[in-house]
Motif scaffolding. Structure first.
Motif, PDB file in Angstrom:
ATOM      1  N   ARG A   1     -45.035  13.642 -34.479  1.00 57.98           N
ATOM      2  CA  ARG A   1     -44.263  12.868 -35.462  1.00 57.98           C
ATOM      3  C   ARG A   1     -42.786  13.224 -35.322  1.00 57.98           C
ATOM      4  NH1 ARG A   1     -48.977  14.267 -38.135  1.00 57.98           N
ATOM      5  NH2 ARG A   1     -48.082  16.083 -39.135  1.00 57.98           N
ATOM      6  N   LYS A   2     -41.969  12.155 -35.165  1.00 62.08           N
ATOM      7  CA  LYS A   2     -40.556  12.342 -34.824  1.00 62.08           C
ATOM      8  C   LYS A   2     -39.692  12.428 -36.082  1.00 62.08           C
ATOM      9  CE  LYS A   2     -37.034  10.116 -32.008  1.00 62.08           C
ATOM     10  NZ  LYS A   2     -36.989   9.944 -30.568  1.00 62.08           N
ATOM     11  N   TYR A   3     -38.744  13.356 -36.066  1.00 63.97           N
ATOM     12  CA  TYR A   3     -37.773  13.464 -37.167  1.00 63.97           C
ATOM     13  C   TYR A   3     -36.363  13.476 -36.607  1.00 63.97           C
ATOM     14  CZ  TYR A   3     -41.487  14.232 -40.468  1.00 63.97           C
ATOM     15  OH  TYR A   3     -42.592  14.038 -41.248  1.00 63.97           O
ATOM     16  N   GLU A   4     -35.508  12.695 -37.241  1.00 65.58           N
ATOM     17  CA  GLU A   4     -34.093  12.672 -36.869  1.00 65.58           C
ATOM     18  C   GLU A   4     -33.273  12.654 -38.146  1.00 65.58           C
ATOM     19  OE1 GLU A   4     -34.201   9.069 -34.540  1.00 65.58           O
ATOM     20  OE2 GLU A   4     -33.855  10.187 -32.694  1.00 65.58           O
ATOM     21  N   PRO A   5     -32.015  13.138 -38.088  1.00 64.13           N
ATOM     22  CA  PRO A   5     -31.189  13.147 -39.314  1.00 64.13           C
ATOM     23  C   PRO A   5     -31.062  11.755 -39.926  1.00 64.13           C
ATOM     24  CG  PRO A   5     -30.155  14.447 -37.598  1.00 64.13           C
ATOM     25  CD  PRO A   5     -31.319  13.775 -36.956  1.00 64.13           C
ATOM     26  N   ILE A   6     -30.948  10.734 -39.058  1.00 66.10           N
ATOM     27  CA  ILE A   6     -30.936   9.352 -39.544  1.00 66.10           C
ATOM     28  C   ILE A   6     -31.987   8.588 -38.745  1.00 66.10           C
ATOM     29  CG2 ILE A   6     -29.583   7.235 -39.832  1.00 66.10           C
ATOM     30  CD1 ILE A   6     -27.077   8.970 -39.890  1.00 66.10           C
ATOM     31  N   MET A   7     -33.049   8.169 -39.418  1.00 70.69           N
ATOM     32  CA  MET A   7     -34.080   7.381 -38.734  1.00 70.69           C
ATOM     33  C   MET A   7     -33.659   5.917 -38.837  1.00 70.69           C
ATOM     34  SD  MET A   7     -36.469   9.692 -37.905  1.00 70.69           S
ATOM     35  CE  MET A   7     -38.166   9.150 -37.896  1.00 70.69           C
ATOM     36  N   SER A   8     -33.932   5.153 -37.797  1.00 69.87           N
ATOM     37  CA  SER A   8     -33.525   3.750 -37.872  1.00 69.87           C
ATOM     38  C   SER A   8     -34.736   2.838 -37.718  1.00 69.87           C
ATOM     39  CB  SER A   8     -32.476   3.447 -36.806  1.00 69.87           C
ATOM     40  OG  SER A   8     -33.013   3.671 -35.526  1.00 69.87           O
ATOM     41  N   TYR A   9     -34.602   1.648 -38.294  1.00 70.19           N
ATOM     42  CA  TYR A   9     -35.664   0.651 -38.222  1.00 70.19           C
ATOM     43  C   TYR A   9     -35.021  -0.687 -37.885  1.00 70.19           C
ATOM     44  CZ  TYR A   9     -39.625  -2.247 -39.712  1.00 70.19           C
ATOM     45  OH  TYR A   9     -40.648  -3.157 -39.749  1.00 70.19           O
ATOM     46  N   LYS A  10     -35.379  -1.229 -36.744  1.00 73.74           N
ATOM     47  CA  LYS A  10     -34.845  -2.516 -36.256  1.00 73.74           C
ATOM     48  C   LYS A  10     -33.310  -2.537 -36.308  1.00 73.74           C
ATOM     49  CE  LYS A  10     -39.044  -5.015 -37.242  1.00 73.74           C
ATOM     50  NZ  LYS A  10     -39.743  -6.143 -37.860  1.00 73.74           N
ATOM     51  N   ALA A  11     -32.707  -1.387 -35.993  1.00 74.77           N
ATOM     52  CA  ALA A  11     -31.252  -1.272 -36.176  1.00 74.77           C
ATOM     53  C   ALA A  11     -30.459  -1.555 -34.900  1.00 74.77           C
ATOM     54  CB  ALA A  11     -30.910   0.119 -36.691  1.00 74.77           C
ATOM     55  N   ASN A  12     -31.145  -1.533 -33.756  1.00 73.40           N
ATOM     56  CA  ASN A  12     -30.415  -1.592 -32.479  1.00 73.40           C
ATOM     57  C   ASN A  12     -29.498  -2.799 -32.331  1.00 73.40           C
ATOM     58  OD1 ASN A  12     -31.221   0.816 -31.560  1.00 73.40           O
ATOM     59  ND2 ASN A  12     -32.900   0.055 -30.296  1.00 73.40           N
ATOM     60  N   ASP A  13     -30.016  -3.980 -32.649  1.00 74.68           N
ATOM     61  CA  ASP A  13     -29.218  -5.190 -32.440  1.00 74.68           C
ATOM     62  C   ASP A  13     -28.728  -5.767 -33.768  1.00 74.68           C
ATOM     63  OD1 ASP A  13     -31.674  -5.903 -33.414  1.00 74.68           O
ATOM     64  OD2 ASP A  13     -31.746  -7.816 -32.340  1.00 74.68           O
ATOM     65  N   ALA A  14     -28.782  -4.954 -34.834  1.00 71.79           N
ATOM     66  CA  ALA A  14     -28.503  -5.498 -36.172  1.00 71.79           C
ATOM     67  C   ALA A  14     -27.005  -5.734 -36.400  1.00 71.79           C
ATOM     68  CB  ALA A  14     -29.051  -4.561 -37.231  1.00 71.79           C
ATOM     69  N   ASP A  15     -26.693  -6.849 -37.060  1.00 69.02           N
ATOM     70  CA  ASP A  15     -25.319  -7.112 -37.502  1.00 69.02           C
ATOM     71  C   ASP A  15     -25.069  -6.439 -38.854  1.00 69.02           C
ATOM     72  OD1 ASP A  15     -24.706  -8.720 -35.396  1.00 69.02           O
ATOM     73  OD2 ASP A  15     -25.411 -10.565 -36.387  1.00 69.02           O
ATOM     74  N   VAL A  16     -26.111  -6.456 -39.675  1.00 68.89           N
ATOM     75  CA  VAL A  16     -25.995  -5.891 -41.017  1.00 68.89           C
ATOM     76  C   VAL A  16     -27.020  -4.766 -41.164  1.00 68.89           C
ATOM     77  CG1 VAL A  16     -26.015  -6.357 -43.483  1.00 68.89           C
ATOM     78  CG2 VAL A  16     -25.321  -8.156 -41.892  1.00 68.89           C
ATOM     79  N   LEU A  17     -26.517  -3.600 -41.507  1.00 68.52           N
ATOM     80  CA  LEU A  17     -27.398  -2.444 -41.690  1.00 68.52           C
ATOM     81  C   LEU A  17     -27.415  -2.035 -43.153  1.00 68.52           C
ATOM     82  CD1 LEU A  17     -26.447  -0.140 -38.686  1.00 68.52           C
ATOM     83  CD2 LEU A  17     -28.657  -1.227 -39.076  1.00 68.52           C
TER      84      LEU A  17
END
Lengths: 388, 95
Positions: free
Chosen positions: A248-264
């Motif tokens: 199970r992966k942990y990062e300080p900021i986990m992202s979801y569908k963020a790679n190509d997002a204009d609005v986060l």
């Protein structure tokens, strides 16, 4: 081998803490974290954990007892919420300044007044600047994982700091969820016994919690700040190790569908899972929407944030606490401060949501999203859904 | 090796300002806090030791003859000895 369990998250957190073989637990019950120390008391009373369970008369004593026990070299745990945290407030900054690992679960709850037992992040925001490593869990699995990781991080020779594991009151503490619970053998392998830098003992004289007058206070503060900032390196290493061991992966900021997002959208705690559903809905409607989930609040992951928002046009920061009279809500103020020097920073909007346990629904995130995508609001922050 | 009174830089500080040498508060001289100092008039002193008992700094000692004096390296000039001395053998004077 880890076992799949269905359990209330607070009780699962207690089971996970028990697997870490704490030597001393001192806690005073307060809603909504109560089931954590209550279930640990059961485990100790049943003889399943060799641990000194100190039934104290207040939270002030709970953290004091934990501080003393940690100074004596013990592995210690406590848990609290809201007013309980405020009652122990005097001791909270003392623990990191003494460089003592104490692990505390904070079942996030609104602070009085008006009196309210339900969830928001206003209790944590009172202690965010006091020197504790602070993580926010989004679900049950993350809660138990972080409880176990916290001991290893806090007790690490290069860290020696207390760790707060935040889990949203009720939304997490009282919810039954399916989780993978590591077994004793796995936890023993991951988490060796504590090797304290120094421990109170008559044979080896050491003074802890010493006086620091003007001649040394600045240097002491700087050393503590550096220790907290540098702990990120160890946190990342230990999260990597966790991923290798448990997948199970942990990062300080986990992202979801963020790679190509204009609005986060950026959330913290259990809201993240609701927001994920909103992101899915918005994607179906054709919006390039993505989510950032802040897992590590202290030390604040500034570099990771800068990287995560690269290329996005709008950033919507969702807060769950009011910084009364401040420039923005707490998370957003921090985010803006980090991004100020970035040449291509996004337009940042800030909505406060779910105060005092007000429901946070998928459609709320969708509304906030569509509003932010349209125009920059007049005010730096707004309390979403407030009547009037 | 000459021992430093304070760590010079933040990097030199022990974690949590821990101190591994006992009795280190002795090297912290608090006499500089003082505005007034206590003076004993041994003709009035009855050697009762009240000043010695009440001194919060524990800096008053008894000499070979049984009279008392304050160690001015540590005496903060609080005047408690003066206040407690019922034969009025102690006077506070500008330092």
């Amino acid at each position: 081998m880890s076992k799949r369990i269905g359990m209330e998250i607070a009780m699962a957190a207690a089971e996970a803490v028990a697997l870490c073989r704490p030597d001393v637990i001192a806690a005073y019950p307060i809603t909504p974290n109560t089931h954590i120390p209550e279930h640990l008391a059961d485990i100790v009373a049943d003889g399943d954990l060799d641990c000194e369970y100190i039934a104290v008369e207040s939270e002030h004593s709970a953290l004091s007892a934990c501080t003393g026990a940690s100074a004596a070299g013990a592995r210690v745990f406590t848990a609290t919420s809201s007013q309980g945290l405020l009652y122990m407030y005097e001791i909270v900054p003392v623990v990191p300044s003494m460089r003592l690992p104490v692990i505390m679960c904070l079942g996030n709850r609104a602070i009085s007044g008006p009196i309210n037992i339900w969830n928001d992040h206003s209790d944590y925001m009172c202690v965010r600047d006091l020197g504790w490593i602070s993580m926010f869990a989004s679900n049950g699995q993350e809660t138990i994982d972080m409880c176990i990781q916290a001991f290893k991080i806090g007790e690490h020779a290069d860290v020696m700091l207390p760790v707060l594991v935040n889990l949203d009151g009720f939304q997490l503490t009282h919810v039954v969820e399916a989780m993978m619970m590591p077994d004793q053998e796995e936890v023993d392998k991951f988490l060796p016994p504590r090797k304290p830098f120094a421990a109170l003992h008559p044979d080896n004289v050491v003074s802890m919690g010493t006086l620091g007058l003007p001649d040394i206070y600045n240097e002491a503060k700087k050393a503590n700040d550096e220790a907290l900032i540098n702990s990120k390196k160890v946190i990342l290493e230990i999260w990597k190790e966790w991923e290798t061991m448990f997948g199970r992966k942990y990062e300080p900021i986990m992202s979801y569908k963020a790679n190509d997002a204009d609005v986060l959208m950026l959330t913290m705690g259990s809201m993240g899972e609701t927001a994920q559903v909103a992101i899915d809905e918005l994607r179906k409607e054709g919006f390039k929407a993505g989510l950032l989930d802040l897992k590590l609040y202290r030390p604040f992951p500034a570099d990771e944030l800068k990287k995560a928002v690269k290329g996005c046009k709008n950033l919507i920061v969702i807060d769950r606490a009011v910084m009364s009279g401040g420039a923005a809500a707490p998370v957003c103020a921090e985010v803006k401060s980090v991004l100020y020097d970035e040449p291509d920073r996004p337009v940042i909007t800030n909505d406060i949501i779910g105060l005092g346990g007000r429901d946070v629904r998928v459609e709320d995130f969708i509304k906030i999203f569509k509003k932010a995508a349209k125009a920059k609001p007049e005010r730096a922050y707004e309390i979403y859904g407030v009547r009037g | 090796m000459t021992e430093k009174k304070w760590p010079e830089t933040w990097q030199d500080t022990n974690p949590g300002l821990m101190i591994f040498k006992p009795g280190s508060s002795r090297s912290y001289l608090t006499g500089g806090w003082r505005a007034q100092k206590p003076i004993w008039d041994n003709t009035k002193c009855i050697k009762c030791g009240v000043c010695y008992l009440f001194c919060p700094e524990a800096c008053i000692t008894e000499d070979a003859e049984g009279f008392f004096m304050a160690d001015l390296n540590y005496c903060k000039g609080c005047g408690i000895c003066y206040h407690e001395c019922w034969p009025r053998a102690i006077k506070m004077v500008e330092d």
